[in-house]
Motif scaffolding. Structure first.
Motif, PDB file in Angstrom:
ATOM      1  N   VAL A  51       0.880  -1.158   0.000  1.00 33.59           N
ATOM      2  CA  VAL A  51       0.000   0.000   0.000  1.00 33.59           C
ATOM      3  C   VAL A  51       0.921   1.212   0.000  1.00 33.59           C
ATOM      4  O   VAL A  51       1.884   1.265   0.768  1.00 33.59           O
ATOM      5  N   ALA A  52       0.632   2.179  -0.874  1.00 31.71           N
ATOM      6  CA  ALA A  52       1.452   3.388  -0.949  1.00 31.71           C
ATOM      7  C   ALA A  52       0.742   4.530  -0.225  1.00 31.71           C
ATOM      8  O   ALA A  52      -0.456   4.736  -0.402  1.00 31.71           O
ATOM      9  N   ILE A  53       1.505   5.244   0.598  1.00 35.61           N
ATOM     10  CA  ILE A  53       0.983   6.371   1.362  1.00 35.61           C
ATOM     11  C   ILE A  53       1.871   7.575   1.097  1.00 35.61           C
ATOM     12  O   ILE A  53       3.092   7.476   1.187  1.00 35.61           O
ATOM     13  N   ILE A  54       1.254   8.720   0.787  1.00 28.22           N
ATOM     14  CA  ILE A  54       1.992   9.972   0.624  1.00 28.22           C
ATOM     15  C   ILE A  54       1.761  10.794   1.884  1.00 28.22           C
ATOM     16  O   ILE A  54       0.619  11.012   2.294  1.00 28.22           O
ATOM     17  N   LEU A  86     -10.228   4.939  -1.772  1.00 24.43           N
ATOM     18  CA  LEU A  86      -9.792   4.108  -0.652  1.00 24.43           C
ATOM     19  C   LEU A  86     -10.324   4.678   0.653  1.00 24.43           C
ATOM     20  O   LEU A  86     -10.110   5.844   0.959  1.00 24.43           O
ATOM     21  N   ARG A  87     -11.017   3.863   1.408  1.00 26.23           N
ATOM     22  CA  ARG A  87     -11.665   4.331   2.635  1.00 26.23           C
ATOM     23  C   ARG A  87     -10.718   4.328   3.823  1.00 26.23           C
ATOM     24  O   ARG A  87     -10.641   5.292   4.578  1.00 26.23           O
ATOM     25  N   HIS A  88     -10.020   3.215   4.043  1.00 32.99           N
ATOM     26  CA  HIS A  88      -9.067   3.132   5.147  1.00 32.99           C
ATOM     27  C   HIS A  88      -8.156   1.923   4.920  1.00 32.99           C
ATOM     28  O   HIS A  88      -8.395   1.107   4.055  1.00 32.99           O
ATOM     29  N   LEU A  89      -7.138   1.840   5.754  1.00 34.48           N
ATOM     30  CA  LEU A  89      -6.187   0.740   5.743  1.00 34.48           C
ATOM     31  C   LEU A  89      -6.330   0.020   7.065  1.00 34.48           C
ATOM     32  O   LEU A  89      -6.330   0.655   8.113  1.00 34.48           O
ATOM     33  N   ALA A  90      -6.504  -1.312   7.040  1.00 36.60           N
ATOM     34  CA  ALA A  90      -6.735  -2.084   8.262  1.00 36.60           C
ATOM     35  C   ALA A  90      -5.581  -3.043   8.520  1.00 36.60           C
ATOM     36  O   ALA A  90      -5.064  -3.662   7.587  1.00 36.60           O
ATOM     37  N   LYS A  97      11.325   7.728  -0.343  1.00 35.05           N
ATOM     38  CA  LYS A  97      10.517   6.520  -0.475  1.00 35.05           C
ATOM     39  C   LYS A  97      11.030   5.566   0.594  1.00 35.05           C
ATOM     40  O   LYS A  97      12.189   5.183   0.588  1.00 35.05           O
ATOM     41  N   LEU A  98      10.145   5.226   1.521  1.00 37.35           N
ATOM     42  CA  LEU A  98      10.498   4.348   2.621  1.00 37.35           C
ATOM     43  C   LEU A  98       9.680   3.072   2.502  1.00 37.35           C
ATOM     44  O   LEU A  98       8.457   3.112   2.551  1.00 37.35           O
ATOM     45  N   ASP A  99      10.356   1.944   2.296  1.00 40.29           N
ATOM     46  CA  ASP A  99       9.689   0.650   2.214  1.00 40.29           C
ATOM     47  C   ASP A  99       9.668   0.031   3.605  1.00 40.29           C
ATOM     48  O   ASP A  99      10.715  -0.145   4.231  1.00 40.29           O
ATOM     49  N   LEU A 100       8.463  -0.307   4.079  1.00 43.97           N
ATOM     50  CA  LEU A 100       8.272  -0.851   5.414  1.00 43.97           C
ATOM     51  C   LEU A 100       7.678  -2.246   5.337  1.00 43.97           C
ATOM     52  O   LEU A 100       6.813  -2.520   4.506  1.00 43.97           O
ATOM     53  N   SER A 101       8.121  -3.110   6.232  1.00 43.93           N
ATOM     54  CA  SER A 101       7.609  -4.469   6.307  1.00 43.93           C
ATOM     55  C   SER A 101       6.436  -4.515   7.275  1.00 43.93           C
ATOM     56  O   SER A 101       6.527  -4.052   8.405  1.00 43.93           O
ATOM     57  N   VAL A 102       5.326  -5.109   6.816  1.00 50.19           N
ATOM     58  CA  VAL A 102       4.127  -5.261   7.634  1.00 50.19           C
ATOM     59  C   VAL A 102       3.843  -6.752   7.758  1.00 50.19           C
ATOM     60  O   VAL A 102       3.484  -7.410   6.785  1.00 50.19           O
ATOM     61  N   GLY A 103       4.045  -7.303   8.950  1.00 47.09           N
ATOM     62  CA  GLY A 103       3.807  -8.728   9.145  1.00 47.09           C
ATOM     63  C   GLY A 103       4.760  -9.582   8.318  1.00 47.09           C
ATOM     64  O   GLY A 103       5.894  -9.184   8.044  1.00 47.09           O
ATOM     65  N   ASP A 104       4.269 -10.741   7.907  1.00 49.75           N
ATOM     66  CA  ASP A 104       5.102 -11.689   7.169  1.00 49.75           C
ATOM     67  C   ASP A 104       5.220 -11.385   5.686  1.00 49.75           C
ATOM     68  O   ASP A 104       6.171 -11.808   5.045  1.00 49.75           O
ATOM     69  N   GLY A 121       3.288  -8.307   3.958  1.00 52.62           N
ATOM     70  CA  GLY A 121       2.822  -7.016   3.471  1.00 52.62           C
ATOM     71  C   GLY A 121       3.885  -5.943   3.529  1.00 52.62           C
ATOM     72  O   GLY A 121       4.882  -6.066   4.243  1.00 52.62           O
ATOM     73  N   GLN A 122       3.651  -4.891   2.763  1.00 52.48           N
ATOM     74  CA  GLN A 122       4.568  -3.755   2.752  1.00 52.48           C
ATOM     75  C   GLN A 122       3.783  -2.462   2.636  1.00 52.48           C
ATOM     76  O   GLN A 122       2.705  -2.424   2.055  1.00 52.48           O
ATOM     77  N   ILE A 123       4.361  -1.405   3.200  1.00 56.84           N
ATOM     78  CA  ILE A 123       3.877  -0.046   2.987  1.00 56.84           C
ATOM     79  C   ILE A 123       5.006   0.724   2.332  1.00 56.84           C
ATOM     80  O   ILE A 123       6.158   0.620   2.743  1.00 56.84           O
TER      81      ILE A 123
END
Length: 128
Positions: free
Chosen positions: A9-12, A75-79, A44-51, A53-55
């Motif tokens: 998921v990309a976030i600005i 997009l409504r929200h990120l869960a 641009k910062l790549d982050l690990s989410v769980g096993d 996922g990435q942000i």
């Protein structure tokens, strides 16, 4: 065609250092790679989410504001899934993050709540 999973998921963000702190220190996501793109004056910062996922957290000079309320189309929200919602809420509160009341999803019977990132992006924690 078969899609396997969501890759990222990309976030600005509007304040890179503030958002980097929030996603790494408050939410605890680990950094995969951090890149500064001089030609765009952008991180641009790549982050690990769980096993799996990435942000991708991006910064750009003067990004437009995100439409929010009333809810805009898109997009409504990120869960994020958590094991224990009370423990997670307490952890967020201890780090200065306000959350809504814990609610019950009447369709799944699971508990969830919402909070916001530094740019007021709606984020959700959803109990496993």
């Amino acid at each position: 065609m078969k899609i396997n999973r969501i890759h990222h998921v990309a976030i600005i963000c509007s304040d890179y250092q503030k958002s980097k702190h929030f996603y790494t220190q408050i939410l605890g996501f680990s950094i995969i790679k951090e890149t500064y793109r001089q030609e765009r004056k952008s991180y641009k910062l790549d982050l690990s989410v769980g096993d799996s996922g990435q942000i991708e957290l991006f910064s750009f000079p003067n990004p437009p504001q995100r439409p929010s309320r009333p809810e805009a189309c898109g997009l409504r929200h990120l869960a994020f899934e958590v094991e224990n919602i009370e423990e997670t809420v307490i952890n967020l509160h201890n780090k200065g993050v306000e959350t809504e009341e814990i609610r019950l999803d009447e369709i799944t019977g699971k508990r969830f709540t919402f909070f916001k990132d530094p740019d007021n992006l709606p984020l959700e924690i959803y109990e496993r």
